[in-house]
Design a protein around this motif. Structure first.
Motif, PDB file in Angstrom:
ATOM      1  N   LYS A 198       0.808  -1.219   0.000  1.00 18.00           N
ATOM      2  CA  LYS A 198       0.000   0.000   0.000  1.00 18.00           C
ATOM      3  C   LYS A 198       0.843   1.272   0.000  1.00 18.00           C
ATOM      4  CE  LYS A 198      -3.679   2.292   2.637  1.00 18.00           C
ATOM      5  NZ  LYS A 198      -4.555   2.187   3.826  1.00 18.00           N
ATOM      6  N   LYS A 199       1.945   1.250   0.736  1.00 15.53           N
ATOM      7  CA  LYS A 199       2.782   2.440   0.853  1.00 15.53           C
ATOM      8  C   LYS A 199       4.223   2.016   1.088  1.00 15.53           C
ATOM      9  CE  LYS A 199       1.500   2.904   5.746  1.00 15.53           C
ATOM     10  NZ  LYS A 199       0.936   3.795   6.786  1.00 15.53           N
ATOM     11  N   GLN A 243      13.650  -5.337   5.415  1.00 13.24           N
ATOM     12  CA  GLN A 243      14.923  -5.164   6.119  1.00 13.24           C
ATOM     13  C   GLN A 243      16.081  -5.080   5.129  1.00 13.24           C
ATOM     14  OE1 GLN A 243      14.563  -4.773   9.445  1.00 13.24           O
ATOM     15  NE2 GLN A 243      12.410  -5.353   9.244  1.00 13.24           N
ATOM     16  N   SER A 244      15.861  -5.564   3.913  1.00 14.20           N
ATOM     17  CA  SER A 244      16.927  -5.609   2.914  1.00 14.20           C
ATOM     18  C   SER A 244      16.846  -4.463   1.913  1.00 14.20           C
ATOM     19  CB  SER A 244      16.876  -6.946   2.160  1.00 14.20           C
ATOM     20  OG  SER A 244      17.002  -8.032   3.055  1.00 14.20           O
ATOM     21  N   PHE A 245      15.626  -4.159   1.459  1.00 15.18           N
ATOM     22  CA  PHE A 245      15.462  -3.069   0.500  1.00 15.18           C
ATOM     23  C   PHE A 245      14.044  -2.527   0.575  1.00 15.18           C
ATOM     24  CE2 PHE A 245      15.139  -7.140  -1.721  1.00 15.18           C
ATOM     25  CZ  PHE A 245      13.882  -7.083  -2.289  1.00 15.18           C
ATOM     26  N   THR A 246      13.855  -1.362   0.004  1.00 15.73           N
ATOM     27  CA  THR A 246      12.579  -0.661   0.097  1.00 15.73           C
ATOM     28  C   THR A 246      11.544  -1.288  -0.828  1.00 15.73           C
ATOM     29  OG1 THR A 246      13.696   1.410   0.630  1.00 15.73           O
ATOM     30  CG2 THR A 246      11.443   1.576  -0.218  1.00 15.73           C
ATOM     31  N   LEU A 247      10.337  -1.433  -0.326  1.00 14.21           N
ATOM     32  CA  LEU A 247       9.175  -1.797  -1.131  1.00 14.21           C
ATOM     33  C   LEU A 247       8.320  -0.554  -1.298  1.00 14.21           C
ATOM     34  CD1 LEU A 247       8.280  -5.200   0.554  1.00 14.21           C
ATOM     35  CD2 LEU A 247       9.199  -4.879  -1.747  1.00 14.21           C
ATOM     36  N   ASP A 248       7.833  -0.346  -2.523  1.00 15.80           N
ATOM     37  CA  ASP A 248       7.029   0.839  -2.826  1.00 15.80           C
ATOM     38  C   ASP A 248       5.570   0.473  -3.035  1.00 15.80           C
ATOM     39  OD1 ASP A 248       8.895   3.013  -2.796  1.00 15.80           O
ATOM     40  OD2 ASP A 248       9.766   2.219  -4.646  1.00 15.80           O
ATOM     41  N   ALA A 249       4.719   1.468  -2.976  1.00 19.79           N
ATOM     42  CA  ALA A 249       3.293   1.277  -3.239  1.00 19.79           C
ATOM     43  C   ALA A 249       3.097   0.606  -4.591  1.00 19.79           C
ATOM     44  CB  ALA A 249       2.575   2.624  -3.206  1.00 19.79           C
TER      45      ALA A 249
END
Length: 254
Positions: free
Chosen positions: A117-118, A210-216
């Motif tokens: 979602k975000k 914890q490893s990399f960013t997830l985006d919406a």
């Protein structure tokens, strides 16, 4: 609520909405803001359902069911084992799965898909639910012969049409204990429950963040249970998940 992406058959425009009885009620806004539900509606007969998300990245978990790991002679992972699929693999229910010319063995795998979602980074497992937009049925199609041949999985997982999704996003769902099944030409092939996962959906999303960013809009596939098998030209593969619905796609040679 059931959130859908759809094409207006009259104009070809692509829209987002929620199913409200026998109509789709359109919404405006982005995934990261509050959607505004409008009074504009479409009858189901006037639309074609599309894949419910357009992810920038697809992150998948391998061997997340103990029996599936045993089926392939793999030790249970000590932490979620992740890989990726290219984003252009996504298609909706009813779309053809295209069997590429260079592939000899085509395999299916029913999976629970999760749409973010975000933006999330370094999120604890207990906080993950507020970062989830919804859940969908997914089919992790694989070029099995290339998977055996090559050391990495990106190519074997990433041919066009290798990630059918749908029929919508269920935004209100507890993913902890759902029936997940697949059928080929109406014959049951996989039959498990999500409580058989080694790592549950919240643990998986937390681990990835914890490893990399997830985006919406990003898509997470949580692993397939025992019974994932090979397809033949003309087969119809159906994935059904309790509380969501089902998708069906037919295999067509390139």
């Amino acid at each position: 609520m059931k959130c859908v992406r759809f094409e207006d058959l009259r104009t070809g425009n692509k829209r987002i909405g929620f199913i409200d009885g026998d109509v789709i009620r359109c919404v405006y806004g982005s995934l990261e803001t509050y959607w505004q539900i409008t009074d504009e509606t479409f009858a189901m007969r006037d639309v074609r359902l599309l894949a419910p998300c357009v992810p920038k990245q697809i992150i998948c978990v391998s061997f997340n069911y103990q029996k599936h790991a045993a089926e392939f002679g793999v030790e249970i992972p000590r932490e979620p084992s992740i890989f990726s699929k290219a984003a252009h693999t996504v298609v909706g229910t009813g779309a053809d799965i295209i069997w590429p010319k260079q592939v000899q063995e085509l395999a299916f795998g029913a999976e629970l898909g999760i749409v973010v979602k975000k933006r999330m980074k370094n999120v604890k497992a207990e906080d993950v639910p507020k970062y989830i937009l919804g859940y969908t049925c997914a089919n992790d199609v694989t070029a099995r012969d290339l998977q055996r041949k090559e050391r990495q999985w990106l190519r074997c997982k990433s041919f066009d049409t290798f990630c059918p999704l749908g029929p919508w996003l269920e935004t209100e769902l507890d993913p902890s204990d759902l029936s997940i099944r697949s059928y080929v030409n109406g014959v049951l092939k996989q039959d498990a429950r999500t409580n058989n996962m080694i790592y549950n959906p919240y643990e998986i999303l937390s681990y990835i963040s914890q490893s990399f960013t997830l985006d919406a809009g990003d898509l997470i596939l949580t692993g397939t249970p025992v019974g994932a098998g090979l397809l033949n030209e003309g087969d119809e593969i159906t994935v059904e998940i309790e509380g969501i619905g089902k998708i069906s796609n037919r295999v067509v040679m390139e």
